[in-house]
Motif scaffolding. Structure first.
Motif, mmCIF file in Angstrom:
data_model
loop_
_atom_site.group_PDB
_atom_site.id
_atom_site.type_symbol
_atom_site.label_atom_id
_atom_site.label_comp_id
_atom_site.label_asym_id
_atom_site.label_seq_id
_atom_site.Cartn_x
_atom_site.Cartn_y
_atom_site.Cartn_z
ATOM 1 N N ALA A 168 -8.644 -32.135 -5.454
ATOM 2 C CA ALA A 168 -8.883 -30.323 -4.361
ATOM 3 C C ALA A 168 -8.715 -30.595 -2.791
ATOM 4 O O ALA A 168 -9.210 -32.036 -1.880
ATOM 5 C CB ALA A 168 -10.889 -30.783 -4.266
ATOM 6 N N ALA A 169 -7.878 -29.568 -2.894
ATOM 7 C CA ALA A 169 -7.608 -29.352 -1.073
ATOM 8 C C ALA A 169 -9.677 -29.258 -0.253
ATOM 9 O O ALA A 169 -9.129 -29.565 0.678
ATOM 10 C CB ALA A 169 -7.361 -27.887 -1.079
ATOM 11 N N GLY A 174 -18.803 -27.604 -9.418
ATOM 12 C CA GLY A 174 -18.219 -26.848 -10.478
ATOM 13 C C GLY A 174 -17.365 -27.116 -11.188
ATOM 14 O O GLY A 174 -16.604 -28.305 -11.120
ATOM 15 N N THR A 175 -17.112 -26.054 -12.349
ATOM 16 C CA THR A 175 -15.929 -26.169 -13.340
ATOM 17 C C THR A 175 -14.877 -25.541 -12.728
ATOM 18 O O THR A 175 -14.937 -24.161 -13.007
ATOM 19 C CB THR A 175 -16.503 -26.412 -15.227
ATOM 20 O OG1 THR A 175 -17.686 -27.027 -14.520
ATOM 21 C CG2 THR A 175 -15.696 -26.168 -15.492
ATOM 22 N N SER A 197 -13.699 -30.934 -13.744
ATOM 23 C CA SER A 197 -15.203 -30.744 -12.739
ATOM 24 C C SER A 197 -14.267 -30.778 -11.463
ATOM 25 O O SER A 197 -13.651 -31.573 -10.981
ATOM 26 C CB SER A 197 -16.016 -32.074 -13.137
ATOM 27 O OG SER A 197 -16.511 -32.236 -12.100
ATOM 28 N N MET A 198 -15.088 -30.309 -10.583
ATOM 29 C CA MET A 198 -14.365 -29.879 -9.254
ATOM 30 C C MET A 198 -15.113 -31.466 -8.203
ATOM 31 O O MET A 198 -14.262 -31.314 -7.441
ATOM 32 C CB MET A 198 -15.190 -28.495 -8.814
ATOM 33 C CG MET A 198 -14.404 -27.395 -9.229
ATOM 34 S SD MET A 198 -12.283 -27.583 -8.726
ATOM 35 C CE MET A 198 -12.973 -27.589 -7.406
ATOM 36 N N GLU A 199 -15.885 -31.745 -8.758
ATOM 37 C CA GLU A 199 -16.629 -32.887 -8.511
ATOM 38 C C GLU A 199 -15.604 -34.238 -8.334
ATOM 39 O O GLU A 199 -15.110 -34.858 -7.820
ATOM 40 C CB GLU A 199 -17.928 -32.654 -8.753
ATOM 41 C CG GLU A 199 -19.042 -32.490 -8.400
ATOM 42 C CD GLU A 199 -18.933 -31.131 -9.209
ATOM 43 O OE1 GLU A 199 -18.102 -31.150 -10.199
ATOM 44 O OE2 GLU A 199 -20.411 -30.378 -9.023
ATOM 45 N N GLN A 200 -15.181 -34.213 -9.457
ATOM 46 C CA GLN A 200 -14.039 -35.380 -9.892
ATOM 47 C C GLN A 200 -12.555 -35.439 -8.687
ATOM 48 O O GLN A 200 -12.507 -36.045 -8.276
ATOM 49 C CB GLN A 200 -13.908 -35.245 -11.488
ATOM 50 C CG GLN A 200 -14.781 -35.674 -12.317
ATOM 51 C CD GLN A 200 -14.205 -36.052 -13.541
ATOM 52 O OE1 GLN A 200 -13.640 -35.778 -13.725
ATOM 53 N NE2 GLN A 200 -15.861 -36.729 -14.240
ATOM 54 N N LEU A 201 -12.205 -34.241 -8.838
ATOM 55 C CA LEU A 201 -11.258 -33.524 -7.985
ATOM 56 C C LEU A 201 -11.727 -33.794 -6.974
ATOM 57 O O LEU A 201 -10.210 -34.299 -6.035
ATOM 58 C CB LEU A 201 -10.270 -32.411 -8.398
ATOM 59 C CG LEU A 201 -10.387 -31.996 -9.933
ATOM 60 C CD1 LEU A 201 -9.268 -30.451 -9.913
ATOM 61 C CD2 LEU A 201 -9.341 -33.187 -10.447
ATOM 62 N N ALA A 232 -10.716 -21.644 -10.395
ATOM 63 C CA ALA A 232 -11.732 -22.711 -9.923
ATOM 64 C C ALA A 232 -11.820 -21.914 -8.305
ATOM 65 O O ALA A 232 -11.658 -20.468 -8.183
ATOM 66 C CB ALA A 232 -10.858 -23.768 -9.769
ATOM 67 N N PRO A 233 -13.407 -22.161 -7.973
ATOM 68 C CA PRO A 233 -14.305 -22.140 -6.947
ATOM 69 C C PRO A 233 -13.163 -22.460 -5.498
ATOM 70 O O PRO A 233 -13.346 -21.644 -4.595
ATOM 71 C CB PRO A 233 -15.852 -22.741 -6.632
ATOM 72 C CG PRO A 233 -15.849 -23.457 -8.571
ATOM 73 C CD PRO A 233 -14.222 -23.279 -8.585
ATOM 74 N N LYS A 234 -11.975 -23.264 -5.631
ATOM 75 C CA LYS A 234 -11.363 -23.553 -3.972
ATOM 76 C C LYS A 234 -9.685 -23.524 -4.798
ATOM 77 O O LYS A 234 -9.557 -24.181 -5.740
ATOM 78 C CB LYS A 234 -11.759 -25.035 -3.273
ATOM 79 C CG LYS A 234 -13.440 -24.464 -2.989
ATOM 80 C CD LYS A 234 -13.444 -23.573 -1.981
ATOM 81 C CE LYS A 234 -14.771 -23.461 -1.393
ATOM 82 N NZ LYS A 234 -15.457 -25.080 -0.698
ATOM 83 N N ALA A 235 -8.644 -24.406 -3.923
ATOM 84 C CA ALA A 235 -7.279 -24.174 -4.651
ATOM 85 C C ALA A 235 -7.826 -25.984 -4.258
ATOM 86 O O ALA A 235 -8.734 -26.494 -3.776
ATOM 87 C CB ALA A 235 -7.188 -24.347 -3.014
ATOM 88 N N LEU A 236 -6.649 -25.769 -5.100
ATOM 89 C CA LEU A 236 -5.952 -27.925 -5.608
ATOM 90 C C LEU A 236 -4.930 -27.682 -4.783
ATOM 91 O O LEU A 236 -3.924 -27.228 -4.753
ATOM 92 C CB LEU A 236 -6.121 -27.662 -7.031
ATOM 93 C CG LEU A 236 -6.943 -26.991 -7.570
ATOM 94 C CD1 LEU A 236 -7.020 -27.912 -9.675
ATOM 95 C CD2 LEU A 236 -8.449 -28.308 -7.618
#
Length: 249
Positions: A168-169, A174-175, A197-201, A232-236
């Protein structure tokens, strides 16, 4: 097709095992955002549930192993390369040699792409941009002027697989999903998106793997473009990306 179905089952099993691991982390309070609130009896009950499921997964894994062994036993060997005069690659592919002189006699085409650059930022709603690494045949088209799209024949079937090392940047919850977007729609059967999962990233880089088979739908005669799109909610941040596409029939 059978080998592809086994790969999809293996992918599903990996998601199941990952979910069971998160269940244990949640009950122990080690999952980001959770707090330990379980009694020893709760921990033992969840542990027994996870153990039972892992045993069931192990049995399924043995069945898949035997199934794969039988399929490989009767699977025909690949056709030997048929000598043919080499053809010059397009100017945009000069830095990535094309292997058109190695087209197998069975006439199937294949292509391998890598991320346009390491560490690139992948914004939500955007398509992944690629650069060519290898190509066999001319049935799958990629052009430098449209680096995010592959041109496929909607009357044929294709195997698609990709591996992404991403993080995650910025912190997010969220997912997120990664899907194979077709344009125009209806050229192939819809492939199930990859969920993560965004939390994991957020807590470090993870490797995401995916495999699917695109089956032709209808009698559309025009080419269909296929792209990899992030929702996704945010950029990767993409540290590394590889995608393989092969023609099946």
């Amino acid at each position: 097709m059978i080998i592809a179905s086994i790969a999809m089952e293996e992918l599903a099993l990996s998601h199941i095992l990952n979910a069971e691991g998160e269940k244990l982390q949640y009950i122990l309070g080690t999952l980001p955002g959770s707090k330990p609130c379980a009694t020893p009896q709760d921990v033992l009950a969840v542990n027994k549930s996870v153990t039972d499921l892992v045993e069931a997964v192990t049995q399924n894994q043995m069945l898949l192993k035997n199934k794969l062994a039988q399929v490989l036993e009767f699977c025909p060997r690949p056709c030997p390369p048929e000598p043919c005069p080499p053809e010059p690659c397009p100017p945009s592919w000069e830095t990535e040699p094309c292997e058109s002189s190695k087209v197998p006699c069975c006439g199937k085409s294949a292509l391998q792409l890598v991320g346009q650059r390491d560490g690139m930022l992948w914004e939500p709603g955007c398509r992944m941009s690629w650069r060519l690494r290898k190509c066999i045949g001319k049935g799958i088209r990629w052009e430098e002027r449209s680096p995010a799209q592959l041109q496929l024949d909607p009357k044929k079937a294709y195997a698609v697989q990709y591996t992404l090392n991403v993080c995650a940047a910025s912190p997010a919850e969220g997912t997120g999903t990664i899907r194979l977007k077709q344009s125009p729609g209806g050229g192939f059967s819809d492939a199930v998106p990859l969920r993560f999962s965004m939390e994991q990233l957020t807590h470090g880089s993870r490797t995401l793997r995916y495999a699917a088979v695109l089956y032709p739908q209808g009698n559309s005669g025009c080419e269909t473009s296929v792209s990899l799109v992030l929702d996704a909610p945010k950029a990767l941040r993409v540290e590394r990306a590889v995608m393989d596409v092969a023609e099946l029939w």
